[in-house]
Design a protein around this motif. Structure first.
Motif, PDB file in Angstrom:
ATOM      1  N   GLU A 129       0.825  -1.212   0.000  1.00  0.00           N
ATOM      2  CA  GLU A 129       0.000   0.000   0.000  1.00  0.00           C
ATOM      3  C   GLU A 129       0.858   1.260   0.000  1.00  0.00           C
ATOM      4  O   GLU A 129       1.911   1.329   0.631  1.00  0.00           O
ATOM      5  N   ILE A 130       0.363   2.288  -0.713  1.00  0.00           N
ATOM      6  CA  ILE A 130       1.062   3.559  -0.855  1.00  0.00           C
ATOM      7  C   ILE A 130       0.190   4.660  -0.260  1.00  0.00           C
ATOM      8  O   ILE A 130      -0.942   4.874  -0.690  1.00  0.00           O
ATOM      9  N   PHE A 131       0.732   5.364   0.728  1.00  0.00           N
ATOM     10  CA  PHE A 131       0.056   6.481   1.375  1.00  0.00           C
ATOM     11  C   PHE A 131       0.715   7.784   0.928  1.00  0.00           C
ATOM     12  O   PHE A 131       1.897   7.818   0.583  1.00  0.00           O
ATOM     13  N   GLN A 132      -0.056   8.870   0.972  1.00  0.00           N
ATOM     14  CA  GLN A 132       0.468  10.189   0.622  1.00  0.00           C
ATOM     15  C   GLN A 132      -0.474  11.229   1.174  1.00  0.00           C
ATOM     16  O   GLN A 132      -1.681  11.008   1.236  1.00  0.00           O
ATOM     17  N   GLY A 133       0.040  12.356   1.615  1.00  0.00           N
ATOM     18  CA  GLY A 133      -0.822  13.354   2.227  1.00  0.00           C
ATOM     19  C   GLY A 133      -0.416  14.775   1.907  1.00  0.00           C
ATOM     20  O   GLY A 133       0.525  15.024   1.152  1.00  0.00           O
ATOM     21  N   GLY A 134      -1.134  15.728   2.505  1.00  0.00           N
ATOM     22  CA  GLY A 134      -0.885  17.148   2.288  1.00  0.00           C
ATOM     23  C   GLY A 134      -2.165  17.870   1.920  1.00  0.00           C
ATOM     24  O   GLY A 134      -3.110  17.273   1.403  1.00  0.00           O
ATOM     25  N   ASN A 135      -2.197  19.165   2.152  1.00  0.00           N
ATOM     26  CA  ASN A 135      -3.411  19.943   1.897  1.00  0.00           C
ATOM     27  C   ASN A 135      -3.405  20.664   0.558  1.00  0.00           C
ATOM     28  O   ASN A 135      -4.446  21.161   0.130  1.00  0.00           O
ATOM     29  N   SER A 136      -2.273  20.773  -0.088  1.00  0.00           N
ATOM     30  CA  SER A 136      -2.177  21.569  -1.307  1.00  0.00           C
ATOM     31  C   SER A 136      -2.908  20.900  -2.469  1.00  0.00           C
ATOM     32  O   SER A 136      -3.248  19.711  -2.428  1.00  0.00           O
ATOM     33  N   THR A 137      -3.123  21.673  -3.531  1.00  0.00           N
ATOM     34  CA  THR A 137      -3.756  21.134  -4.740  1.00  0.00           C
ATOM     35  C   THR A 137      -2.943  19.982  -5.302  1.00  0.00           C
ATOM     36  O   THR A 137      -3.493  18.948  -5.704  1.00  0.00           O
ATOM     37  N   ALA A 138      -1.620  20.151  -5.334  1.00  0.00           N
ATOM     38  CA  ALA A 138      -0.748  19.094  -5.865  1.00  0.00           C
ATOM     39  C   ALA A 138      -0.824  17.836  -5.014  1.00  0.00           C
ATOM     40  O   ALA A 138      -0.832  16.712  -5.541  1.00  0.00           O
ATOM     41  N   ALA A 139      -0.900  18.004  -3.697  1.00  0.00           N
ATOM     42  CA  ALA A 139      -0.990  16.840  -2.804  1.00  0.00           C
ATOM     43  C   ALA A 139      -2.308  16.108  -2.991  1.00  0.00           C
ATOM     44  O   ALA A 139      -2.352  14.875  -3.003  1.00  0.00           O
ATOM     45  N   ARG A 140      -3.398  16.856  -3.139  1.00  0.00           N
ATOM     46  CA  ARG A 140      -4.694  16.207  -3.311  1.00  0.00           C
ATOM     47  C   ARG A 140      -4.759  15.470  -4.645  1.00  0.00           C
ATOM     48  O   ARG A 140      -5.368  14.391  -4.741  1.00  0.00           O
ATOM     49  N   TYR A 141      -4.129  16.042  -5.670  1.00  0.00           N
ATOM     50  CA  TYR A 141      -4.104  15.339  -6.957  1.00  0.00           C
ATOM     51  C   TYR A 141      -3.345  14.017  -6.833  1.00  0.00           C
ATOM     52  O   TYR A 141      -3.830  12.967  -7.266  1.00  0.00           O
ATOM     53  N   ASN A 142      -2.160  14.046  -6.232  1.00  0.00           N
ATOM     54  CA  ASN A 142      -1.403  12.811  -6.046  1.00  0.00           C
ATOM     55  C   ASN A 142      -2.173  11.810  -5.200  1.00  0.00           C
ATOM     56  O   ASN A 142      -2.137  10.598  -5.454  1.00  0.00           O
ATOM     57  N   GLY A 143      -2.862  12.321  -4.170  1.00  0.00           N
ATOM     58  CA  GLY A 143      -3.617  11.428  -3.299  1.00  0.00           C
ATOM     59  C   GLY A 143      -4.676  10.645  -4.044  1.00  0.00           C
ATOM     60  O   GLY A 143      -4.908   9.465  -3.769  1.00  0.00           O
ATOM     61  N   GLY A 144      -5.346  11.285  -5.007  1.00  0.00           N
ATOM     62  CA  GLY A 144      -6.394  10.594  -5.747  1.00  0.00           C
ATOM     63  C   GLY A 144      -5.894   9.846  -6.959  1.00  0.00           C
ATOM     64  O   GLY A 144      -6.377   8.757  -7.268  1.00  0.00           O
ATOM     65  N   ALA A 145      -4.909  10.413  -7.655  1.00  0.00           N
ATOM     66  CA  ALA A 145      -4.508   9.861  -8.949  1.00  0.00           C
ATOM     67  C   ALA A 145      -3.554   8.689  -8.851  1.00  0.00           C
ATOM     68  O   ALA A 145      -3.626   7.764  -9.668  1.00  0.00           O
ATOM     69  N   VAL A 146      -2.630   8.690  -7.875  1.00  0.00           N
ATOM     70  CA  VAL A 146      -1.593   7.647  -7.885  1.00  0.00           C
ATOM     71  C   VAL A 146      -1.435   6.912  -6.563  1.00  0.00           C
ATOM     72  O   VAL A 146      -0.700   5.924  -6.501  1.00  0.00           O
ATOM     73  N   SER A 147      -2.077   7.377  -5.494  1.00  0.00           N
ATOM     74  CA  SER A 147      -1.894   6.755  -4.179  1.00  0.00           C
ATOM     75  C   SER A 147      -3.063   5.832  -3.836  1.00  0.00           C
ATOM     76  O   SER A 147      -4.135   5.924  -4.424  1.00  0.00           O
ATOM     77  N   ASP A 148      -2.834   4.957  -2.861  1.00  0.00           N
ATOM     78  CA  ASP A 148      -3.904   4.088  -2.353  1.00  0.00           C
ATOM     79  C   ASP A 148      -4.665   4.745  -1.205  1.00  0.00           C
ATOM     80  O   ASP A 148      -5.853   4.480  -1.017  1.00  0.00           O
ATOM     81  N   TRP A 149      -3.953   5.569  -0.427  1.00  0.00           N
ATOM     82  CA  TRP A 149      -4.543   6.223   0.729  1.00  0.00           C
ATOM     83  C   TRP A 149      -4.096   7.689   0.748  1.00  0.00           C
ATOM     84  O   TRP A 149      -2.978   8.007   0.350  1.00  0.00           O
ATOM     85  N   TYR A 150      -4.987   8.564   1.247  1.00  0.00           N
ATOM     86  CA  TYR A 150      -4.681   9.995   1.348  1.00  0.00           C
ATOM     87  C   TYR A 150      -4.779  10.435   2.801  1.00  0.00           C
ATOM     88  O   TYR A 150      -5.803  10.214   3.456  1.00  0.00           O
TER      89      TYR A 150
END
Length: 405
Positions: free
Chosen positions: A199-220
């Protein structure tokens, strides 16, 4: 597909609630406070804490990554080693190791995770942290990228991990930050039912972080929002995930693969965003351009598929760039005056340098000299070359427009 966002209605999450905890693998607990903390950053305390969490229904334990003292964390245990140790001290708890792209190579991490996954029987996960503490990178001699570039690098980092863990045979990837060729990982991570890869997690509040969270990660991971802010984040991240899932299902990896699609077919598949995808595939962007100031420079650049190994290769790449630059300057309105040339080099380690010189000849020979001086600053293979000129508004004292070359 960085603009990809589909409208997603609020949906009821079907999976049961899961619990995770922050591992206090740094001194001072995990808070900024002068109050003495009751946690201990040592392994023996953390081993007992992990076993207690496991026995009380916690599914995940996330180790923090810090390399230097910050926010009261004067001492820090490295996250991947600590996570593996906790995994070996437990039986069911899934351990999440935080890592920084830029300090890890994705292929090396993919290998480490595969080994750790076997040692823990499929209980290793990673949290991809784009980084915020500049001092850590500069202290270790690593380049510090701007915010959105760090998240763009993390995006590629995650995609490389997925490619290595899931490809049949040699993995391939060619991006701006990472390139792998015919990399065959053996052994692969443990085959866990319902889990295509660790599993791949990723976080952050910025626009770029939210895009990565939805597009390439399993968890945000969401950072400290109120209910309305959190709801907005969830809807946006799910929108990115929905679009990414559809594109993946259709076998679409790059915009050019959408060219055969008719606009109405994309609209049927993606709703109102289908028309935007149709335009993106054709390079169409009719949003109004708002010009708030006079142009300060004109430049062209190129990122090379294979790094240019030495100065001679860089000099050989200049003529086509200078031809394009001359074309762009020729399209300027007559109220601009060319003042001085500049050149930008981005090296294979992602450091970069820009060199400009007032009074230098704006000629091929002048750019050759600038290139030689800029290359000497890094003296290593080059990934990108940019050439340009600075501009002055208004005519020269003689009332004439200066020409290039």
């Amino acid at each position: 597909m960085s603009d990809a966002l589909a409208t997603t209605p609020n949906t009821r999450i079907q999976e049961p609630l899961k619990f995770a905890y922050w591992v206090p693998n740094v001194s001072g607990g995990l808070v900024t406070s002068t109050i003495e903390q009751r946690t201990d950053w040592g392994f023996e305390y953390n081993r007992k804490l992990a076993q207690t969490a496991e026995n009380n229904g916690f599914e995940y334990a996330l180790s923090q990554i810090r390399y230097m003292a910050s926010y009261g964390a004067d001492h820090q245990h490295e996250a991947t080693a600590f996570s593996l140790a906790l995994g070996l001290a437990t039986e069911r708890l899934k351990v999440i190791a935080a890592v920084h792209p830029g300090l890890w190579e994705p292929s090396v991490l993919a290998k480490w995770v595969a080994t750790a996954d076997h040692l823990t029987n499929g209980r290793i996960a990673v949290n991809i942290v784009s980084g915020w503490l500049k001092a850590e990178f500069t202290a270790m001699g690593q380049p510090w990228l701007e915010h959105d570039e760090r998240y763009r690098r993390s995006n590629e980092f995650i995609r490389v991990l997925r490619e290595i863990w899931t490809s049949d045979g040699g993995a391939e990837f060619a991006g701006d930050f990472y390139r792998i060729r015919d990399f065959d990982l053996k052994p692969r991570p443990v085959d866990v039912p319902g889990r295509p890869h660790p599993e791949i997690f990723q976080g952050g509040n910025s626009t770029a972080a939210r895009y990565n969270g939805g597009a390439v990660s399993d968890w945000y991971f969401s950072n400290g929002k109120d209910y309305d802010g959190f709801s907005e984040q969830v809807e946006e991240v799910l929108g990115h995930a929905k679009t990414a899932e559809r594109l993946q299902r259709l076998g679409v990896d790059v915009c050019s693969e959408l060219l055969p699609w008719r606009k109405q077919d994309l609209a049927r598949e993606f709703g109102s965003f289908g028309e935007r995808l149709w335009e993106l595939a054709r390079g169409i962007d009719e949003r109004p351009v708002v010009v708030e100031s006079r142009r300060q420079s004109v430049s062209v650049e190129n990122t090379y598929e294979h790094d240019l190994p030495d100065l001679d290769a860089c000099l050989a790449a200049l003529p086509p760039l200078l031809d394009k630059l001359a074309e762009r300057i020729g399209r300027l309105e007559g109220s601009y005056r060319v003042s001085k040339p500049f050149i930008k080099l981005k090296f294979h380690d992602f450091t970069q340098t820009t060199l400009e010189q007032a009074g230098a000849p704006i000629t091929p020979a002048g750019y050759t000299e600038l290139c030689a001086q800029a290359f000497a600053r890094g003296n290593c293979p080059v990934r990108l070359i940019g050439v340009g000129v600075r501009l002055d508004s208004g005519l020269s004292q003689l009332g004439e427009q200066l020409s290039l070359f």
